[in-house]
Design a protein around this motif. Sequence first.
Motif, PDB file in Angstrom:
ATOM      1  N   LEU A 129       9.643   1.991   7.412  1.00 40.57           N
ATOM      2  CA  LEU A 129       8.821   1.348   8.443  1.00 40.57           C
ATOM      3  C   LEU A 129       9.668   0.947   9.649  1.00 40.57           C
ATOM      4  O   LEU A 129       9.231   1.074  10.798  1.00 40.57           O
ATOM      5  N   PHE A 159       6.004  -8.046  13.689  1.00 43.03           N
ATOM      6  CA  PHE A 159       6.565  -7.166  12.664  1.00 43.03           C
ATOM      7  C   PHE A 159       7.895  -7.697  12.140  1.00 43.03           C
ATOM      8  O   PHE A 159       8.142  -7.731  10.926  1.00 43.03           O
ATOM      9  N   GLU A 176       0.832  -1.208   0.000  1.00 37.18           N
ATOM     10  CA  GLU A 176       0.000   0.000   0.000  1.00 37.18           C
ATOM     11  C   GLU A 176       0.869   1.261   0.000  1.00 37.18           C
ATOM     12  O   GLU A 176       0.621   2.207  -0.742  1.00 37.18           O
ATOM     13  N   SER A 225       9.071   2.362  13.277  1.00 39.14           N
ATOM     14  CA  SER A 225       8.807   1.463  14.409  1.00 39.14           C
ATOM     15  C   SER A 225       9.782   1.727  15.552  1.00 39.14           C
ATOM     16  O   SER A 225       9.415   1.641  16.731  1.00 39.14           O
ATOM     17  N   ALA A 273       1.003   4.942   7.973  1.00 43.62           N
ATOM     18  CA  ALA A 273       1.710   4.106   8.945  1.00 43.62           C
ATOM     19  C   ALA A 273       1.074   4.173  10.328  1.00 43.62           C
ATOM     20  O   ALA A 273       1.135   3.208  11.102  1.00 43.62           O
ATOM     21  N   THR A 274       0.439   5.299  10.634  1.00 42.27           N
ATOM     22  CA  THR A 274      -0.199   5.458  11.941  1.00 42.27           C
ATOM     23  C   THR A 274      -1.247   4.382  12.193  1.00 42.27           C
ATOM     24  O   THR A 274      -1.428   3.927  13.331  1.00 42.27           O
ATOM     25  N   PHE A 275      -1.931   3.949  11.148  1.00 41.36           N
ATOM     26  CA  PHE A 275      -2.980   2.940  11.305  1.00 41.36           C
ATOM     27  C   PHE A 275      -2.408   1.554  11.612  1.00 41.36           C
ATOM     28  O   PHE A 275      -3.161   0.649  11.976  1.00 41.36           O
ATOM     29  N   TYR A 276      -1.099   1.382  11.473  1.00 41.12           N
ATOM     30  CA  TYR A 276      -0.475   0.075  11.697  1.00 41.12           C
ATOM     31  C   TYR A 276       0.453   0.100  12.909  1.00 41.12           C
ATOM     32  O   TYR A 276       1.371  -0.720  13.017  1.00 41.12           O
ATOM     33  N   ARG A 277       0.202   1.014  13.829  1.00 40.00           N
ATOM     34  CA  ARG A 277       1.078   1.138  15.004  1.00 40.00           C
ATOM     35  C   ARG A 277       1.139  -0.151  15.817  1.00 40.00           C
ATOM     36  O   ARG A 277       2.217  -0.569  16.247  1.00 40.00           O
ATOM     37  N   ASP A 278      -0.018  -0.758  16.048  1.00 32.26           N
ATOM     38  CA  ASP A 278      -0.044  -1.986  16.854  1.00 32.26           C
ATOM     39  C   ASP A 278       0.823  -3.066  16.221  1.00 32.26           C
ATOM     40  O   ASP A 278       1.550  -3.792  16.925  1.00 32.26           O
ATOM     41  N   LEU A 279       0.748  -3.191  14.903  1.00 28.88           N
ATOM     42  CA  LEU A 279       1.549  -4.201  14.209  1.00 28.88           C
ATOM     43  C   LEU A 279       3.031  -3.858  14.274  1.00 28.88           C
ATOM     44  O   LEU A 279       3.879  -4.734  14.531  1.00 28.88           O
ATOM     45  N   LEU A 280       3.365  -2.596  14.068  1.00 30.87           N
ATOM     46  CA  LEU A 280       4.776  -2.190  14.057  1.00 30.87           C
ATOM     47  C   LEU A 280       5.433  -2.372  15.415  1.00 30.87           C
ATOM     48  O   LEU A 280       6.658  -2.539  15.500  1.00 30.87           O
TER      49      LEU A 280
END
Length: 316
Positions: free
Chosen positions: A68, A26, A1, A72, A14-21
């Motif tokens: 990323l 990760f 994306e 992170s 990237a903010t929407f994937y904070r939990d994953l990062l």
Amino acid sequence: ELSTQPEDRFSEIATFYRDLLLSDNFVNLLKDFLRSMAKDHLEMKRSGKDPKELEEKHTSERNVLGKLVNYSQLLLKETQALGATLETAQLEIIRSICNVAMDPEHKTEEETAEALTDAVRDMKPLLDESFVAYLKYAISEEEARLARAGLVDDPEHNRWLFVLQIVQEGVYAELGIGVQRYIDHIEYVLRMETKKERRELLSKFIDVMPSMDVRPFIKVVDNIAASLGQGRKGEFDTAVLGGMANKIMQLRRDVHELLPPERIKVMSKDADEWAARQRQKLMEQRGVSQQRLEAARETQSYDPDSRSRGEVEKFT
């Protein structure tokens, strides 16, 4: 994306994937993606096709992955800083409780117990879910540390663990009194025969509810409703629960209708402001303690190798 989006949208996406990062997944996903890129490159090389297009694609993807990783790392630093701040605040609450227990004005165990009960009760707005969770975490970490060193039963090293366990026991006891009071109110409501009567009585309870009880009361109601499991979707065993499940679900619905977010904010304002002042006061006290400790070190009246160093550092 991210590889297909403008560079200036990186932070937004990237903010929407904070939990994953910030998760352990990760690193594994990153390794899998790099292995996939290497595999694609090898297959392209074997096929004899021009790898230029694939190399351009991989170069773009590696740039994104690099960003990323950097992002992170930044999130991790921010999280660590926030965690340190929160831990300091929780330790100050523990320190305040311990100060009461060690007050020389209390001549007997009964006086000390009574003073501790009063202190914990007065600090109740500070004894929120975060503090309870921190106590569990701190005890677990301390037990693991002592177990690794084989010192769990060593009285010279397990004092901090005992302090945490005693504080936890006292906090649970005080919180349990509040929970029982909320359950008593809930039982009175559920005894009413009609929906209208239950809602009216609930409304009266809420109208006179103390500021510090609003959020804990909602939490208790939500927990009771959540304990029904699939019953919330209508999939409960009526032979076991009878009509109580419907009453509980009505109670939860009524609570959230009578206490929308804006009213919760208004009713909890006094408790929230008090808690904020107390936290600020605790942090100021910590600053004074640090100054005193530093002064003691400078005058060589502080022994950094003393056996009690661990306990002192927990509070400083």
